[in-house]
Write an enzyme that holds these catalytic residues in place. Structure first.
Site, PDB file in Angstrom:
ATOM      1  N   ARG A 148       7.210  -5.274   3.155  1.00 21.01           N
ATOM      2  CA  ARG A 148       5.908  -5.909   2.958  1.00 21.01           C
ATOM      3  C   ARG A 148       5.700  -5.960   1.443  1.00 21.01           C
ATOM      4  NH1 ARG A 148      -0.103  -4.299   4.995  1.00 21.01           N
ATOM      5  NH2 ARG A 148       0.337  -2.310   3.982  1.00 21.01           N
TER       6      ARG A 148
ATOM      7  N   GLU B  56      -4.873 -11.153   8.675  1.00 24.47           N
ATOM      8  CA  GLU B  56      -5.692  -9.953   8.476  1.00 24.47           C
ATOM      9  C   GLU B  56      -7.039 -10.243   7.829  1.00 24.47           C
ATOM     10  OE1 GLU B  56      -3.664  -7.323   5.767  1.00 24.47           O
ATOM     11  OE2 GLU B  56      -2.890  -8.978   4.572  1.00 24.47           O
TER      12      GLU B  56
ATOM     13  N   ASP C  34      16.267 -10.176  -3.130  1.00 28.02           N
ATOM     14  CA  ASP C  34      17.416  -9.880  -3.988  1.00 28.02           C
ATOM     15  C   ASP C  34      17.943  -8.468  -3.743  1.00 28.02           C
ATOM     16  OD1 ASP C  34      17.262 -12.363  -5.143  1.00 28.02           O
ATOM     17  OD2 ASP C  34      16.477 -11.680  -7.066  1.00 28.02           O
TER      18      ASP C  34
ATOM     19  N   HIS D  22       0.806  -1.216   0.000  1.00 29.82           N
ATOM     20  CA  HIS D  22       0.000   0.000   0.000  1.00 29.82           C
ATOM     21  C   HIS D  22       0.842   1.270   0.000  1.00 29.82           C
ATOM     22  CE1 HIS D  22      -3.700  -2.154   0.372  1.00 29.82           C
ATOM     23  NE2 HIS D  22      -3.366  -2.717   1.523  1.00 29.82           N
TER      24      HIS D  22
ATOM     25  N   ASP E 135      -7.415  -4.341   8.476  1.00 29.54           N
ATOM     26  CA  ASP E 135      -8.134  -5.365   7.729  1.00 29.54           C
ATOM     27  C   ASP E 135      -8.752  -6.397   8.658  1.00 29.54           C
ATOM     28  OD1 ASP E 135      -7.960  -4.540   5.056  1.00 29.54           O
ATOM     29  OD2 ASP E 135      -5.898  -5.225   4.916  1.00 29.54           O
TER      30      ASP E 135
END
Length: 252
Positions: free
Chosen positions: A71, A146, A85, A44, A172
């Site tokens: 995240r 969530e 990576d 987000h 959530d």
């Protein structure tokens, strides 16, 4: 890196911060404050792949013990591998609904034979590894709880081999249990019961339990409640909040 992973797996109390802005100089400053970890929000947040890379470099440039987590945007091998990576110390994987989902996240983050991560450590090879087994040992995989399904299946998720911990997304989760909006007081009791249950299940499984918080006082309370790591607010919320406080002071 290895120290952070070991501390999290040992369920030591850790405190982190959340970043949504693609602003490496401010991320570097935040990393100098002394948090155990800083999360870059690729789901987000306002961060592109390049923004995540720059954010991780900024955290390392701070020169302390703070590590960068990401995240990722989805429970998919591509963003998970890309974040690792780029040098992330671990990934937080959203929308994990089942033990099968959690197992996939673990496989996506680990090299063969235990996983399916493609070998291409890029920047991570300079810092984590580049031997695959060393990278697997030094990075963590955290599954978000969530959704209604995630809450119902939290025992199976926490029992997933190779999963280092879970992370509660309170906004959530509140919606998932019937709230009309995050923090809906009408479901406060059900929400708190879910929060306690998740922490208890994680403790029984021996995995780390984390949760997002609006402020430091809330984070402290959750750690006292049994959570082992807690994240504080975000850069964009604090930027607006502090600016508003100063304006209110000037205007009396």
């Amino acid at each position: 890196m290895t120290n952070f992973a070991a501390r999290l797996r040992a369920r030591e109390q850790l405190v982190g911060y959340w970043v949504v802005l693609d602003a490496p100089p401010s991320t570097e400053r935040i990393a100098r404050v002394g948090y155990d970890y800083v999360v870059l929000d690729g789901q987000h947040g306002l961060l592109s792949t390049r923004g995540i890379l720059d954010g991780l470099m900024a955290i390392d440039a701070a020169g302390g013990a703070t590590v960068g987590l990401v995240r990722v945007e989805a429970n998919n091998a591509t963003p998970i591998g890309r974040a690792l990576d780029a040098g992330a110390a671990g990934v937080i994987v959203p929308l994990v609904d089942s033990g099968e989902d959690a197992a996939y996240a673990v496989r996506a983050a680990k090299y063969p034979p235990s996983g399916i991560r493609s070998y291409g450590p890029t920047r991570a090879g300079l810092r984590i590894g580049p031997v695959p087994a060393e990278s697997d040992a030094a990075t963590v995989v955290l599954a978000m709880i969530e959704t209604a399904s995630g809450l119902a299946n939290v025992e199976a998720i926490c029992a997933t081999p190779g999963l280092d911990g879970i992370y509660v997304g309170p906004s959530d989760l509140c919606l998932a249990i019937g709230g009309k909006f995050p923090g809906d007081p009408d479901v406060a009791d059900e929400f708190e019961a879910a929060i306690r249950h998740i922490a208890e299940v994680a403790a029984a499984a021996g995995v780390a339990a984390g949760i997002h918080n609006p402020d430091g006082a809330s984070a402290k309370a959750r750690l006292a409640q049994g959570y082992t790591y807690a994240t504080v607010s975000s850069d964009i919320d604090h930027l607006q909040g502090v600016a508003a406080e100063h304006l209110a002071t000037v205007k009396g």
